[in-house]
Design a protein around this motif. Structure first.
Motif, PDB file in Angstrom:
ATOM      1  N   CYS A 185       0.840  -1.206   0.000  1.00 25.88           N
ATOM      2  CA  CYS A 185       0.000   0.000   0.000  1.00 25.88           C
ATOM      3  C   CYS A 185       0.872   1.251   0.000  1.00 25.88           C
ATOM      4  O   CYS A 185       1.731   1.420   0.861  1.00 25.88           O
ATOM      5  CB  CYS A 185      -0.931   0.012   1.213  1.00 25.88           C
ATOM      6  SG  CYS A 185      -2.060   1.426   1.169  1.00 25.88           S
ATOM      7  N   CYS A 226       0.427   4.812   5.191  1.00 27.62           N
ATOM      8  CA  CYS A 226       1.392   3.711   5.221  1.00 27.62           C
ATOM      9  C   CYS A 226       2.813   4.223   5.003  1.00 27.62           C
ATOM     10  O   CYS A 226       3.752   3.797   5.676  1.00 27.62           O
ATOM     11  CB  CYS A 226       1.048   2.658   4.163  1.00 27.62           C
ATOM     12  SG  CYS A 226      -0.416   1.684   4.578  1.00 27.62           S
ATOM     13  N   CYS A 245      -0.327   4.397   0.156  1.00 31.18           N
ATOM     14  CA  CYS A 245      -1.041   5.571   0.665  1.00 31.18           C
ATOM     15  C   CYS A 245      -0.141   6.369   1.609  1.00 31.18           C
ATOM     16  O   CYS A 245       0.859   5.861   2.108  1.00 31.18           O
ATOM     17  CB  CYS A 245      -2.345   5.156   1.348  1.00 31.18           C
ATOM     18  SG  CYS A 245      -2.175   4.643   3.068  1.00 31.18           S
TER      19      CYS A 245
HETATM   20 ZN   LIG Z   1      -2.038   2.380   3.174  1.00 25.48          ZN
END
Ligand SMILES: [Zn+2]
Ligand SMILES: [Zn+2]
Length: 162
Positions: free
Chosen positions: A27, A32, A29
């Motif tokens: 991930c 993260c 994002c």
């Molecule tokens: Zn994430």
């Protein structure tokens, strides 16, 4: 399989049973990346909350991110609870009351040797930092947002549920 995990300083140790232990889900994002992913991403595994046993739980700190979904006027607090060691800062697992039976340990916190995934999923490319250059294999899947396939579905499709 049984997974043993710990933070870097050793103040928090934990163990749990995982039917979905392949570290395939990368991930990108911002949560993260900032909280766990020095390389630009973090990897969550799937496990059973009921089996989670914690040693040193008094050292845990919990973070709920403030997020704004596309089209939302105001930001809101994410229900997802990210658990960290309060002493060394290691990100250990995520638990979300919307899916109370599941817990998502960070692959980076697991000490048990994990199986190597035959393919990987790269998600949240919309949020990826520009400097992060992704090395994806031809069989990998890439998503701008969240994939529809869950951790459990991925393991089932590939016949890897343990
Ligand atoms: Zn994430
Ligand atoms: Zn620690």
């Amino acid at each position: 399989m049984r997974l043993d995990g710990s933070c870097h300083c050793g103040a928090v140790r934990f163990t749990l049973e995982s039917a979905h232990p392949y570290p395939f889900n990368l991930c990108y994002c911002s949560i993260c990346r900032k909280t766990a992913g020095g390389g630009g991403f973090a990897i969550n595994l799937g496990g059973s909350k009921e089996t989670l046993s914690i040693d040193g739980g008094e050292n845990l700190r919990i973070y709920q991110a403030t997020i704004r979904e596309p089209g939302e006027a105001l930001p809101h607090e994410s229900p997802a609870r990210r658990h960290f060691c309060g002493l060394c800062g290691s990100h250990l697992w995520l638990w979300d009351p919307r899916w109370p039976d599941l817990v998502h340990p960070l692959a980076s916190a697991i000490d048990t040797p994990l199986p190597v995934p035959p393919e990987r999923t790269h998600l949240m490319f919309d949020s990826k930092a520009l400097w992060v250059q992704v090395r994806s294999d031809p069989q990998d899947k890439v998503y701008q947002g969240f994939p529809e396939e869950s951790l459990a579905d991925w393991h089932q499709r590939l016949g890897l549920t343990s």
